[in-house]
Scaffold this motif. Structure first.
Motif, PDB file in Angstrom:
ATOM      1  N   ALA A  74       0.825  -1.206   0.000  1.00 45.40           N
ATOM      2  CA  ALA A  74       0.000   0.000   0.000  1.00 45.40           C
ATOM      3  C   ALA A  74       0.859   1.257   0.000  1.00 45.40           C
ATOM      4  N   ARG A  75       2.015   1.186   0.650  1.00 45.60           N
ATOM      5  CA  ARG A  75       2.932   2.334   0.675  1.00 45.60           C
ATOM      6  C   ARG A  75       4.353   1.860   0.406  1.00 45.60           C
ATOM      7  N   GLU A  76       5.005   2.512  -0.524  1.00 48.27           N
ATOM      8  CA  GLU A  76       6.408   2.243  -0.822  1.00 48.27           C
ATOM      9  C   GLU A  76       7.044   3.582  -1.197  1.00 48.27           C
ATOM     10  N   ILE A  77       7.962   4.051  -0.355  1.00 47.45           N
ATOM     11  CA  ILE A  77       8.529   5.380  -0.569  1.00 47.45           C
ATOM     12  C   ILE A  77      10.036   5.306  -0.788  1.00 47.45           C
ATOM     13  N   GLU A  78      10.524   6.312  -1.477  1.00 48.03           N
ATOM     14  CA  GLU A  78      11.955   6.477  -1.697  1.00 48.03           C
ATOM     15  C   GLU A  78      12.435   7.535  -0.707  1.00 48.03           C
ATOM     16  N   ILE A  79      13.249   7.136   0.256  1.00 45.96           N
ATOM     17  CA  ILE A  79      13.769   8.085   1.252  1.00 45.96           C
ATOM     18  C   ILE A  79      14.916   8.864   0.625  1.00 45.96           C
ATOM     19  N   ILE A 173      18.526  10.491   9.516  1.00 43.46           N
ATOM     20  CA  ILE A 173      17.489   9.994   8.610  1.00 43.46           C
ATOM     21  C   ILE A 173      16.849   8.762   9.234  1.00 43.46           C
ATOM     22  N   SER A 174      15.518   8.776   9.371  1.00 47.41           N
ATOM     23  CA  SER A 174      14.794   7.692  10.053  1.00 47.41           C
ATOM     24  C   SER A 174      13.613   7.237   9.217  1.00 47.41           C
ATOM     25  N   ALA A 175      12.971   6.126   9.657  1.00 48.52           N
ATOM     26  CA  ALA A 175      11.824   5.550   8.937  1.00 48.52           C
ATOM     27  C   ALA A 175      10.585   6.399   9.183  1.00 48.52           C
ATOM     28  N   ALA A 176       9.880   6.717   8.116  1.00 48.06           N
ATOM     29  CA  ALA A 176       8.665   7.533   8.244  1.00 48.06           C
ATOM     30  C   ALA A 176       7.497   6.726   8.805  1.00 48.06           C
ATOM     31  N   PHE A 177       7.501   5.407   8.620  1.00 52.63           N
ATOM     32  CA  PHE A 177       6.451   4.539   9.138  1.00 52.63           C
ATOM     33  C   PHE A 177       7.027   3.146   9.345  1.00 52.63           C
ATOM     34  N   LYS A 178       6.242   2.303   9.991  1.00 51.36           N
ATOM     35  CA  LYS A 178       6.667   0.923  10.225  1.00 51.36           C
ATOM     36  C   LYS A 178       6.724   0.176   8.901  1.00 51.36           C
ATOM     37  N   GLY A 179       7.842  -0.506   8.648  1.00 51.35           N
ATOM     38  CA  GLY A 179       7.969  -1.235   7.396  1.00 51.35           C
ATOM     39  C   GLY A 179       9.309  -1.930   7.296  1.00 51.35           C
ATOM     40  N   VAL A 180       9.602  -2.420   6.110  1.00 54.55           N
ATOM     41  CA  VAL A 180      10.855  -3.119   5.862  1.00 54.55           C
ATOM     42  C   VAL A 180      11.728  -2.254   4.961  1.00 54.55           C
ATOM     43  N   ASN A 182      13.598  -2.088   2.171  1.00 58.18           N
ATOM     44  CA  ASN A 182      13.687  -2.969   1.015  1.00 58.18           C
ATOM     45  C   ASN A 182      14.994  -2.810   0.238  1.00 58.18           C
ATOM     46  N   ASP A 183      15.581  -1.627   0.309  1.00 54.44           N
ATOM     47  CA  ASP A 183      16.824  -1.399  -0.439  1.00 54.44           C
ATOM     48  C   ASP A 183      17.576  -0.240   0.185  1.00 54.44           C
ATOM     49  N   MET A 184      18.920  -0.288   0.085  1.00 51.70           N
ATOM     50  CA  MET A 184      19.805   0.807   0.508  1.00 51.70           C
ATOM     51  C   MET A 184      20.633   1.232  -0.691  1.00 51.70           C
ATOM     52  N   HIS A 185      20.647   2.533  -0.978  1.00 51.39           N
ATOM     53  CA  HIS A 185      21.318   3.045  -2.165  1.00 51.39           C
ATOM     54  C   HIS A 185      22.637   3.736  -1.858  1.00 51.39           C
ATOM     55  N   VAL A 186      23.014   3.808  -0.600  1.00 53.95           N
ATOM     56  CA  VAL A 186      24.252   4.504  -0.208  1.00 53.95           C
ATOM     57  C   VAL A 186      25.051   3.625   0.742  1.00 53.95           C
ATOM     58  N   GLU A 187      26.299   4.010   0.931  1.00 52.92           N
ATOM     59  CA  GLU A 187      27.191   3.288   1.829  1.00 52.92           C
ATOM     60  C   GLU A 187      27.840   4.283   2.796  1.00 52.92           C
ATOM     61  N   LEU A 188      28.468   3.733   3.803  1.00 50.21           N
ATOM     62  CA  LEU A 188      29.191   4.558   4.767  1.00 50.21           C
ATOM     63  C   LEU A 188      30.285   5.345   4.035  1.00 50.21           C
ATOM     64  N   SER A 193      23.639  14.914  -1.259  1.00 50.81           N
ATOM     65  CA  SER A 193      23.149  16.287  -1.324  1.00 50.81           C
ATOM     66  C   SER A 193      21.628  16.250  -1.261  1.00 50.81           C
ATOM     67  N   PRO A 194      20.967  17.388  -1.082  1.00 52.01           N
ATOM     68  CA  PRO A 194      19.505  17.383  -1.015  1.00 52.01           C
ATOM     69  C   PRO A 194      18.879  16.730  -2.255  1.00 52.01           C
ATOM     70  N   GLY A 195      18.029  15.737  -2.028  1.00 53.85           N
ATOM     71  CA  GLY A 195      17.373  15.011  -3.107  1.00 53.85           C
ATOM     72  C   GLY A 195      18.024  13.686  -3.452  1.00 53.85           C
ATOM     73  N   SER A 196      19.199  13.393  -2.888  1.00 50.83           N
ATOM     74  CA  SER A 196      19.868  12.116  -3.167  1.00 50.83           C
ATOM     75  C   SER A 196      19.057  10.958  -2.596  1.00 50.83           C
ATOM     76  N   SER A 197      18.940   9.863  -3.372  1.00 45.71           N
ATOM     77  CA  SER A 197      18.196   8.693  -2.924  1.00 45.71           C
ATOM     78  C   SER A 197      18.990   7.950  -1.853  1.00 45.71           C
ATOM     79  N   ILE A 198      18.326   7.670  -0.747  1.00 44.03           N
ATOM     80  CA  ILE A 198      18.980   6.995   0.388  1.00 44.03           C
ATOM     81  C   ILE A 198      18.563   5.526   0.464  1.00 44.03           C
ATOM     82  N   ALA A 199      17.274   5.263   0.524  1.00 42.65           N
ATOM     83  CA  ALA A 199      16.770   3.898   0.726  1.00 42.65           C
ATOM     84  C   ALA A 199      15.315   3.814   0.269  1.00 42.65           C
ATOM     85  N   THR A 200      14.819   2.564   0.175  1.00 44.46           N
ATOM     86  CA  THR A 200      13.409   2.313  -0.153  1.00 44.46           C
ATOM     87  C   THR A 200      12.746   1.643   1.033  1.00 44.46           C
TER      88      THR A 200
END
Length: 375
Positions: A74-79, A173-180, A182-188, A193-200
């Motif tokens: 029902a909800r899938e967001i790009e952080i 950066i934290s989870a907006a809601f309870k969920g899994v 699903n993916d991480m797009h960055v590393e340590l 920069s503003p707008g960069s994709s972090i996770a799904t």
């Protein structure tokens, strides 16, 4: 006597005998013709053709449309990042189940705290100036314009402090809601920069059931109607329609519908195909074997019944749906005498001798495999 005369007399006698023999044969055939009315009478007294019949009553069934659809989250967001910086701490990894507000990663603070202290000090100075300005204003020692400028300086200093505080908060950066996760797009150590994709982040508590409804059925669909989705492994999810597309797909002429359902079955994998049933409400119908159906001259479906005078009647029917149990038919009275065996040997209007089985609901399937059986 001359031989030719004798020959002529013999031929005349033979011809006379031949003609008379034809007359005798015609007279012998007349009694046989007189017997034909008796044969007709015998034929008319033959017994009526026997058929097997059963009294059936319509039953309430759940009218539904069965479609091929899918089940998705029902909800899938790009952080995405809201500020720039280098990732200095990662708290979660791909596949982790997170609570609402749980930290995913943080960015380096760098000079943000020093800038915040500087902004707070500047704010204190501006507040002191404003306090002095108010005292002088009461004594008419400064102009109104100067006093308003001091007020503006305080507001500007407060805004700068708030801006830096928000920027510091955005480094976490934290989870907006309870969920899994699903993916991480960055590393340590990555710079974002503003707008960069972090996770799904995917919500696992609620799912969306989708299907494409053909245009011939769209008029039957309403928001709030019940929907059931059955996955390939047999898991079932139930929800209610909350969206109906107002425009058809130009390629397929179908309309997209969506239904929201609680993930009570704990489905963990989304995007699966599903068999979607849309419930339209109850209606009266008969569940019969397909072998009992006939086609009329115009191609419509019919069944054969027996009326009160034991005459065969063809009744037009409408197929609601078919399944493994048989076909559901509408357009019939609440009670019928259905011919179950022998309907292929009788025609409409013919008087028959029905042999009735016990009365039952229409859900009792008839054994029509012996349609050629005669009594």
């Amino acid at each position: 006597m001359n031989r030719s005369v004798i020959l002529s007399i013999c031929m005349a006698i033979i011809a006379t005998i031949w003609v008379l023999s034809g007359s005798f044969s015609n007279s012998e055939d007349k009694p046989e013709e007189s017997e034909s009315p008796q044969l007709d009478g015998i034929q008319k007294t033959l017994p009526a053709f026997k058929v097997k019949a059963q009294m059936l009553r319509a039953e309430k069934m759940q009218d539904q449309i069965v479609l091929q659809g899918a089940m998705k989250a029902a909800r899938e967001i790009e952080i995405r990042a809201e500020t720039q910086g280098i990732i200095d701490t990662v708290y979660a990894k791909k596949g982790d189940k997170l609570k609402a507000g749980q930290a995913i990663l943080s960015l380096a603070i760098n000079d943000r705290e020093a800038r915040l202290e500087k902004a707070k000090a500047e704010l204190r100075v501006r507040q002191t100036e404003l306090a002095s300005s108010k005292s002088l204003k009461n004594k008419n020692m400064i102009s109104e314009n100067q006093h308003q400028q001091n007020i503006a300086n305080v507001v500007s200093a407060q805004a700068e402090v708030k801006e830096i505080e928000v920027e510091i908060k955005q480094t976490n950066i934290s989870a907006a809601f309870k969920g899994v996760l699903n993916d991480m797009h960055v590393e340590l150590g990555d710079f974002v920069s503003p707008g960069s994709s972090i996770a799904t982040l995917v919500d696992q508590d609620w799912v969306t059931i989708t299907a494409q409804v053909p245009q011939q059925h769209i008029a039957k669909i309403r928001t709030g109607q019940g929907v059931e989705a059955t996955l390939l492994n047999g898991v079932q999810l139930r929800g209610k329609i909350n969206y109906i597309s107002a425009s058809a797909d130009t390629a397929t002429r179908t309309f997209l519908i969506e239904a929201k359902a609680e993930n009570v079955a704990g489905v963990q994998y989304f995007g699966q195909s599903a068999r979607v049933r849309i419930y339209l409400g109850e209606r009266s119908a008969y569940l019969l074997s397909p072998s009992l159906l006939n086609l009329s001259n115009d191609g419509s479906l019919q069944i054969k019944i027996v009326d009160q005078e034991n005459r065969v009647a063809s009744q037009d029917v409408t197929m609601i749906r078919s399944d493994n149990e048989g076909v559901w038919l509408a357009g019939l009275p609440e009670r019928i005498a259905l011919i179950t065996v022998g309907q292929g040997f009788v025609s409409e209007g013919e008087i028959v001798d029905p042999v009735y089985a016990e009365e039952a609901d229409s859900s009792v399937m008839q054994n029509s495999s012996a349609q050629g059986e005669t009594e």
